[in-house]
Write a protein that holds these residues in place. Structure first.
Motif, PDB file in Angstrom:
ATOM      1  N   LEU A  76      44.540  43.322  58.620  1.00 14.51           N
ATOM      2  CA  LEU A  76      44.000  42.990  57.274  1.00 14.51           C
ATOM      3  C   LEU A  76      42.882  43.895  56.815  1.00 14.51           C
ATOM      4  CD1 LEU A  76      43.499  39.246  57.491  1.00 14.51           C
ATOM      5  CD2 LEU A  76      45.467  40.388  56.619  1.00 14.51           C
ATOM      6  N   GLU A  77      42.546  44.885  57.403  1.00 15.13           N
ATOM      7  CA  GLU A  77      41.402  45.733  57.126  1.00 15.13           C
ATOM      8  C   GLU A  77      41.756  46.758  55.877  1.00 15.13           C
ATOM      9  OE1 GLU A  77      39.300  48.041  60.204  1.00 15.13           O
ATOM     10  OE2 GLU A  77      38.825  46.268  61.263  1.00 15.13           O
ATOM     11  N   ALA A  78      40.663  46.956  55.141  1.00 16.11           N
ATOM     12  CA  ALA A  78      40.834  47.732  53.866  1.00 16.11           C
ATOM     13  C   ALA A  78      39.339  48.462  53.786  1.00 16.11           C
ATOM     14  CB  ALA A  78      41.025  46.966  52.523  1.00 16.11           C
ATOM     15  N   CYS A  79      39.302  49.128  52.684  1.00 18.09           N
ATOM     16  CA  CYS A  79      37.848  49.865  52.539  1.00 18.09           C
ATOM     17  C   CYS A  79      36.694  49.153  52.270  1.00 18.09           C
ATOM     18  CB  CYS A  79      38.234  51.377  51.660  1.00 18.09           C
ATOM     19  SG  CYS A  79      38.295  50.523  49.890  1.00 18.09           S
ATOM     20  N   HIS A  80      36.641  47.823  51.828  1.00 18.31           N
ATOM     21  CA  HIS A  80      35.525  47.326  51.592  1.00 18.31           C
ATOM     22  C   HIS A  80      35.788  45.773  51.926  1.00 18.31           C
ATOM     23  CE1 HIS A  80      37.532  47.006  47.426  1.00 18.31           C
ATOM     24  NE2 HIS A  80      37.107  45.964  47.482  1.00 18.31           N
ATOM     25  N   THR A  81      34.611  45.035  51.974  1.00 10.78           N
ATOM     26  CA  THR A  81      34.472  43.584  52.355  1.00 10.78           C
ATOM     27  C   THR A  81      33.570  42.989  51.575  1.00 10.78           C
ATOM     28  OG1 THR A  81      35.120  44.153  54.651  1.00 10.78           O
ATOM     29  CG2 THR A  81      34.264  42.011  54.220  1.00 10.78           C
ATOM     30  N   ALA A  82      34.048  41.925  50.724  1.00  6.23           N
ATOM     31  CA  ALA A  82      33.240  41.409  49.845  1.00  6.23           C
ATOM     32  C   ALA A  82      33.292  39.779  50.336  1.00  6.23           C
ATOM     33  CB  ALA A  82      33.965  41.366  48.485  1.00  6.23           C
ATOM     34  N   VAL A  83      32.376  38.853  49.621  1.00  7.86           N
ATOM     35  CA  VAL A  83      32.169  37.638  49.854  1.00  7.86           C
ATOM     36  C   VAL A  83      32.105  37.083  48.555  1.00  7.86           C
ATOM     37  CG1 VAL A  83      30.885  35.790  50.836  1.00  7.86           C
ATOM     38  CG2 VAL A  83      31.046  37.655  52.043  1.00  7.86           C
ATOM     39  N   LEU A  84      32.888  36.104  47.943  1.00  4.74           N
ATOM     40  CA  LEU A  84      32.761  35.564  47.155  1.00  4.74           C
ATOM     41  C   LEU A  84      32.270  34.156  46.973  1.00  4.74           C
ATOM     42  CD1 LEU A  84      33.596  35.020  43.805  1.00  4.74           C
ATOM     43  CD2 LEU A  84      35.812  34.152  44.723  1.00  4.74           C
ATOM     44  N   ASP A  85      31.077  33.777  46.105  1.00  9.41           N
ATOM     45  CA  ASP A  85      30.487  32.401  46.293  1.00  9.41           C
ATOM     46  C   ASP A  85      30.791  31.655  45.128  1.00  9.41           C
ATOM     47  OD1 ASP A  85      28.664  30.233  46.168  1.00  9.41           O
ATOM     48  OD2 ASP A  85      26.941  31.442  46.218  1.00  9.41           O
ATOM     49  N   THR A  86      31.784  30.789  45.462  1.00  9.42           N
ATOM     50  CA  THR A  86      32.360  29.710  44.161  1.00  9.42           C
ATOM     51  C   THR A  86      31.629  28.232  44.656  1.00  9.42           C
ATOM     52  OG1 THR A  86      34.249  29.004  45.680  1.00  9.42           O
ATOM     53  CG2 THR A  86      34.554  30.942  44.384  1.00  9.42           C
ATOM     54  N   GLY A  87      30.764  28.156  45.311  1.00 10.36           N
ATOM     55  CA  GLY A  87      30.218  26.915  45.945  1.00 10.36           C
ATOM     56  C   GLY A  87      30.606  26.723  47.170  1.00 10.36           C
ATOM     57  N   ARG A  88      31.808  27.307  47.554  1.00 10.54           N
ATOM     58  CA  ARG A  88      32.344  27.701  48.947  1.00 10.54           C
ATOM     59  C   ARG A  88      32.499  29.338  48.910  1.00 10.54           C
ATOM     60  NH1 ARG A  88      37.433  25.281  51.576  1.00 10.54           N
ATOM     61  NH2 ARG A  88      37.863  26.652  53.293  1.00 10.54           N
ATOM     62  N   LYS A  89      32.399  29.640  50.243  1.00  9.18           N
ATOM     63  CA  LYS A  89      32.166  31.202  50.581  1.00  9.18           C
ATOM     64  C   LYS A  89      33.760  31.594  50.904  1.00  9.18           C
ATOM     65  CE  LYS A  89      27.824  30.593  50.178  1.00  9.18           C
ATOM     66  NZ  LYS A  89      27.016  30.910  49.292  1.00  9.18           N
ATOM     67  N   TYR A  90      34.314  32.770  50.070  1.00 11.41           N
ATOM     68  CA  TYR A  90      35.486  33.199  50.418  1.00 11.41           C
ATOM     69  C   TYR A  90      35.202  34.814  50.775  1.00 11.41           C
ATOM     70  CZ  TYR A  90      38.069  29.119  48.612  1.00 11.41           C
ATOM     71  OH  TYR A  90      38.798  27.924  48.713  1.00 11.41           O
ATOM     72  N   VAL A  91      36.004  35.451  51.690  1.00 14.87           N
ATOM     73  CA  VAL A  91      36.006  36.662  51.865  1.00 14.87           C
ATOM     74  C   VAL A  91      37.241  37.257  51.164  1.00 14.87           C
ATOM     75  CG1 VAL A  91      36.529  38.664  53.666  1.00 14.87           C
ATOM     76  CG2 VAL A  91      35.223  36.444  54.366  1.00 14.87           C
ATOM     77  N   LEU A  92      36.587  38.534  50.570  1.00 14.33           N
ATOM     78  CA  LEU A  92      37.748  39.277  49.857  1.00 14.33           C
ATOM     79  C   LEU A  92      37.853  40.568  50.531  1.00 14.33           C
ATOM     80  CD1 LEU A  92      36.397  38.518  46.119  1.00 14.33           C
ATOM     81  CD2 LEU A  92      38.240  37.345  47.353  1.00 14.33           C
ATOM     82  N   GLU A  93      38.822  40.949  51.015  1.00 13.76           N
ATOM     83  CA  GLU A  93      39.028  42.141  51.699  1.00 13.76           C
ATOM     84  C   GLU A  93      39.635  43.213  50.919  1.00 13.76           C
ATOM     85  OE1 GLU A  93      38.455  45.061  54.959  1.00 13.76           O
ATOM     86  OE2 GLU A  93      37.560  43.193  54.332  1.00 13.76           O
ATOM     87  N   GLY A  94      39.142  44.263  50.763  1.00 12.80           N
ATOM     88  CA  GLY A  94      39.904  45.398  49.975  1.00 12.80           C
ATOM     89  C   GLY A  94      40.362  45.221  48.497  1.00 12.80           C
TER      90      GLY A  94
END
Length: 156
Positions: A76-94
């Motif tokens: 699943l790897e890509a060049c950046h990793t992010a975390v989205l805070d919607t009240g619940r945490k989600y990882v956004l990869e790439g």
């Protein structure tokens, strides 16, 4: 360098923690971990900012531990990793397209995150062609579970 890594990993742990307060769309925060020299990542960051997200960027030379802690597998790897805070945490990869992020925030599925593996030509940050076809995958962070298609970019 070791202090910087510890600080970044601490920030990632906080960002991924299960506790979180509910936010409205205008208050959603995306914390991005990227390398300082990556121009395509910066384009993605700016697109997220233009879409109304509060974006915090952490430039790092090596994202290996961040990706591992986020549950991002090699496939699943890509060049950046992010975390989205919607009240619940989600990882956004790439180079996840804005439409997939919006789907994630509206549906709020029980997953770890979504990923656009690699650096698909035409994805957000890689030319941003609305007709480019590639899949955004949902993943749970459990290595035994295969990722599933969450969003099909370029499909009309």
């Amino acid at each position: 360098m070791k202090t910087l890594l510890i600080t970044a990993l601490s920030a990632m742990a906080i960002a991924l923690s299960a506790a979180g307060k509910s936010h409205g769309q205008d208050a959603m925060t995306i914390t991005v971990y990227k390398t300082p020299w990556c121009g395509c990542c910066q384009i993605w960051v700016e697109a997220m900012q233009s879409s109304g997200y509060d974006v915090k960027v952490h430039d790092m030379e090596d994202l290996t531990q961040i990706k591992k802690q986020a549950g991002v597998s090699n496939e699943l790897e890509a060049c950046h990793t992010a975390v989205l805070d919607t009240g619940r945490k989600y990882v956004l990869e790439g180079h996840v397209p804005i439409e997939a992020v919006e789907k994630l925030t509206s549906e709020r599925p029980d997953i770890r995150g979504i990923a656009t593996p690699g650096m698909p030509s035409g994805s957000l940050g890689m030319g941003n062609d609305p007709n480019a076809r590639y899949d955004v995958l949902a993943f749970t962070g459990n290595a035994a579970e295969k990722p599933t298609v969450f969003y099909e970019a370029g499909k009309r």
